[in-house]
Scaffold this motif. Structure first.
Motif, short mmCIF file in Angstrom:
data_model
loop_
_atom_site.label_atom_id
_atom_site.label_comp_id
_atom_site.label_asym_id
_atom_site.label_seq_id
_atom_site.Cartn_x
_atom_site.Cartn_y
_atom_site.Cartn_z
N TYR A 253 0.90 -1.37 -0.12
CA TYR A 253 -0.06 -0.22 -0.01
C TYR A 253 0.99 1.33 -0.02
O TYR A 253 0.50 2.30 -0.72
N ILE A 254 1.90 1.06 0.55
CA ILE A 254 2.57 2.60 0.72
C ILE A 254 3.43 2.70 -0.51
O ILE A 254 3.37 3.82 -0.90
N ASP A 255 3.95 1.90 -1.07
CA ASP A 255 4.65 1.98 -2.27
C ASP A 255 3.65 2.51 -3.45
O ASP A 255 4.23 3.21 -4.47
N GLY A 256 2.55 2.26 -3.42
CA GLY A 256 1.50 2.65 -4.39
C GLY A 256 0.85 3.83 -4.03
O GLY A 256 0.08 4.42 -4.83
N ASN A 257 0.95 4.34 -2.91
CA ASN A 257 0.30 5.61 -2.44
C ASN A 257 1.23 6.67 -1.56
O ASN A 257 1.01 7.07 -0.55
N SER A 259 1.91 9.56 -2.03
CA SER A 259 1.67 10.84 -1.96
C SER A 259 0.55 11.03 -1.28
O SER A 259 -0.14 12.33 -1.03
N SER A 260 -0.18 9.98 -0.59
CA SER A 260 -1.20 10.01 0.15
C SER A 260 -0.90 9.99 1.67
O SER A 260 0.24 10.04 2.00
N ASP A 261 -2.14 10.18 2.39
CA ASP A 261 -1.96 9.91 3.83
C ASP A 261 -1.37 8.80 4.32
O ASP A 261 -2.20 7.60 4.10
N LEU A 262 -0.44 8.74 5.00
CA LEU A 262 0.40 7.23 5.24
C LEU A 262 0.63 7.34 7.02
O LEU A 262 1.62 6.77 7.37
N SER A 263 -0.08 7.80 7.63
CA SER A 263 -0.13 7.82 9.12
C SER A 263 -0.07 6.59 9.69
O SER A 263 -0.77 5.59 8.93
N THR A 264 0.07 6.53 11.00
CA THR A 264 0.22 5.12 11.37
C THR A 264 -1.21 4.53 11.39
O THR A 264 -1.56 3.38 11.45
N GLN A 291 7.16 4.48 9.97
CA GLN A 291 7.13 5.71 9.31
C GLN A 291 8.56 6.02 8.97
O GLN A 291 8.91 6.82 8.00
N ARG A 292 9.86 5.42 9.63
CA ARG A 292 11.09 5.33 8.79
C ARG A 292 11.04 4.83 7.31
O ARG A 292 11.75 5.36 6.69
N TYR A 293 10.47 3.55 7.19
CA TYR A 293 10.33 2.93 5.99
C TYR A 293 9.69 3.90 4.92
O TYR A 293 10.12 4.26 3.96
N ILE A 294 8.79 4.72 5.46
CA ILE A 294 7.86 5.74 4.44
C ILE A 294 8.85 6.78 4.26
O ILE A 294 8.90 7.29 2.85
N ARG A 295 9.68 7.15 5.11
CA ARG A 295 10.23 8.56 4.81
C ARG A 295 11.42 8.02 3.77
O ARG A 295 11.72 8.94 2.93
N ALA A 296 12.01 6.98 4.08
CA ALA A 296 13.26 6.16 3.01
C ALA A 296 12.46 6.08 1.52
O ALA A 296 13.15 6.77 0.69
N ARG A 297 11.19 5.62 1.55
CA ARG A 297 10.48 5.27 0.24
C ARG A 297 10.10 6.55 -0.45
O ARG A 297 10.24 6.85 -1.77
N ARG A 298 9.74 7.73 0.07
CA ARG A 298 9.22 8.89 -0.15
C ARG A 298 10.53 9.46 -0.76
O ARG A 298 10.71 10.22 -1.85
N LEU A 299 11.68 9.65 -0.02
CA LEU A 299 13.04 10.31 -0.49
C LEU A 299 13.42 9.77 -1.70
O LEU A 299 13.93 10.34 -2.54
N GLU A 300 13.65 8.25 -1.72
CA GLU A 300 14.03 7.75 -2.69
C GLU A 300 13.11 7.88 -4.05
O GLU A 300 13.61 8.01 -5.17
N ILE A 316 7.45 17.79 -7.46
CA ILE A 316 8.11 16.43 -6.92
C ILE A 316 7.96 16.31 -5.74
O ILE A 316 7.53 15.21 -5.10
N ALA A 317 7.86 17.47 -4.97
CA ALA A 317 7.70 17.13 -3.33
C ALA A 317 6.31 16.58 -2.98
O ALA A 317 6.24 15.94 -2.29
N LYS A 318 5.29 17.43 -3.82
CA LYS A 318 3.99 16.71 -3.58
C LYS A 318 3.63 15.36 -3.86
O LYS A 318 2.96 14.49 -3.31
N SER A 319 4.21 14.80 -5.11
CA SER A 319 4.35 13.77 -5.61
C SER A 319 5.02 12.70 -4.59
O SER A 319 4.55 11.45 -4.53
N ALA A 320 6.09 13.18 -3.69
CA ALA A 320 6.65 12.16 -2.96
C ALA A 320 5.95 12.31 -1.52
O ALA A 320 6.54 11.54 -0.44
N GLY A 321 4.89 12.95 -1.32
CA GLY A 321 4.09 13.15 -0.01
C GLY A 321 4.41 14.03 0.80
O GLY A 321 4.11 14.09 1.88
#
Length: 350
Positions: A253-257, A259-264, A291-300, A316-321
């Protein structure tokens, strides 16, 4: 004077007792709260207002209809023995609808068809198996539906304490049966179970036999589940598989979303697990927190998008969440030791 439709609705309510007699039951109250917030109306009121369909009102349990201002369709459920609810629903919202409720712990499984799986499980949405299982610890649960998508399911929900009764009736191990429900979403399915569950959708038994029919149907479904329990199943292996399945669901779900809300909270709702369970599973499988996984995926993801020189950094910032370019720049600099703009400039030079 009542018309025929109103009489049928009224007799249905009497056959199942007054609504007040069910109030105070945690499962019942949870269902009623959710249905109310999802803009559905009890059959008697819906028929009186001109949008309920008498032919869809069942002889037992409660039938609800979607308020036509929000969509169309019906939802039926029946509380049995104070700890088991059977459900059949087929609704389509014409407006975006969202409702957050506080839920009690429960287990459930069902046949989810049409667009419904995409709201329950990324794995099931992409597979041919539409059987989904839940082992929910309770807490806040948010239902969010997009307009124009048909949602259909036939399912069984039970209180955790009911598991002992069903396991005893089938002479099987309670914990193995519970784990089978939890794994249902990522399994290859259980032969016969889809057909058995579909019976909850298509069968409208007479009031005189309805209670016996639904009790038999629930036992049939649990028996089919029990028949799928493997002969060898250690607790350690089951816990590992459960953690792996949970994390795979969340990561998908994270990898496909991104730019979306990925709160715990959101991720817990997606995977149908408690916060503690999700964080523990993530650490066991990924060695890190969600959340660390999400930050790493968004930055990558943002770093890869910077390779396209035609894209604006704000976009790009918005696309990365990230909420804005500044937040993206700060996070990028902490991770890579340089700003996105400087990183892109260096790429052009190289």
């Amino acid at each position: 004077m009542e018309n025929d439709a109103e009489k049928k609705s009224s007799s249905t309510e009497k056959s199942n007792g007054s609504y007040a007699s069910e109030q105070g039951n945690p499962l019942y109250d949870m269902f009623v709260t959710q249905l109310t917030r999802l803009h559905t109306v009890r059959a008697k009121e819906a028929i009186a207002r001109g949008f309920g369909q008498a032919n869809l009102v069942r002889s037992i349990g409660e039938t609800w209809f979607v308020d036509p201002r929000y969509g169309k369709g019906s939802y039926w459920f029946y509380l049995m023995d104070g700890d088991t609810i059977v459900v059949s629903m087929d609704i389509t919202y014409e407006r975006a609808v969202e409702a957050a409720i506080e839920t009690v712990p429960y287990l459930g499984f069902g046949l989810y068809e049409h667009a419904m799986p995409e709201y329950c499980s990324p794995e099931c949405a992409g597979s041919n198996c539409k059987l989904i299982g839940h082992d929910w610890d309770g807490g806040t649960y948010t239902s969010s539906f997009e307009p124009g998508k048909r949602l259909s399911s036939a399912s069984i929900t039970i209180a955790p304490e009911a598991m002992h009764r069903y396991a005893d009736a089938l002479r099987c191990d309670k914990e193995k049966l519970r784990r089978t429900i939890g794994r249902l979403t990522t399994s290859d399915g259980v032969p016969g179970l889809p057909s058995a569950l579909r019976g909850l959708d298509i069968t409208y038994p007479a009031a005189s036999v309805a209670d016996a029919y639904y009790h038999a149907k629930v036992i049939e479904c649990f028996a089919l589940l029990a028949s799928g329990i493997p002969e060898r199943d250690t607790t350690a292996d089951a816990a590992h598989i459960s953690d792996k399945d949970c994390v795979e669901c969340i990561c998908s779900y994270i990898d496909g979303n991104l730019s979306s809300d990925l709160s715990t909270k959101t991720l817990c709702n997606i995977a149908h697990v408690s916060e503690g369970k999700m964080i523990s599973a993530f650490r066991n499988v990924q060695g890190d927190t969600p959340q660390r996984y999400i930050r790493a995926r968004r930055l990558e993801h943002g770093r890869r998008l910077l390779l396209d020189g035609s894209r604006e950094i704000g976009g790009i910032a918005k696309s990365a969440g990230y909420r804005n370019q500044g937040a993206f720049t700060d996070a990028f600099k902490r991770a890579y030791g340089t700003t996105p703009r400087a990183y892109r400039k260096r790429l052009r030079i190289e």
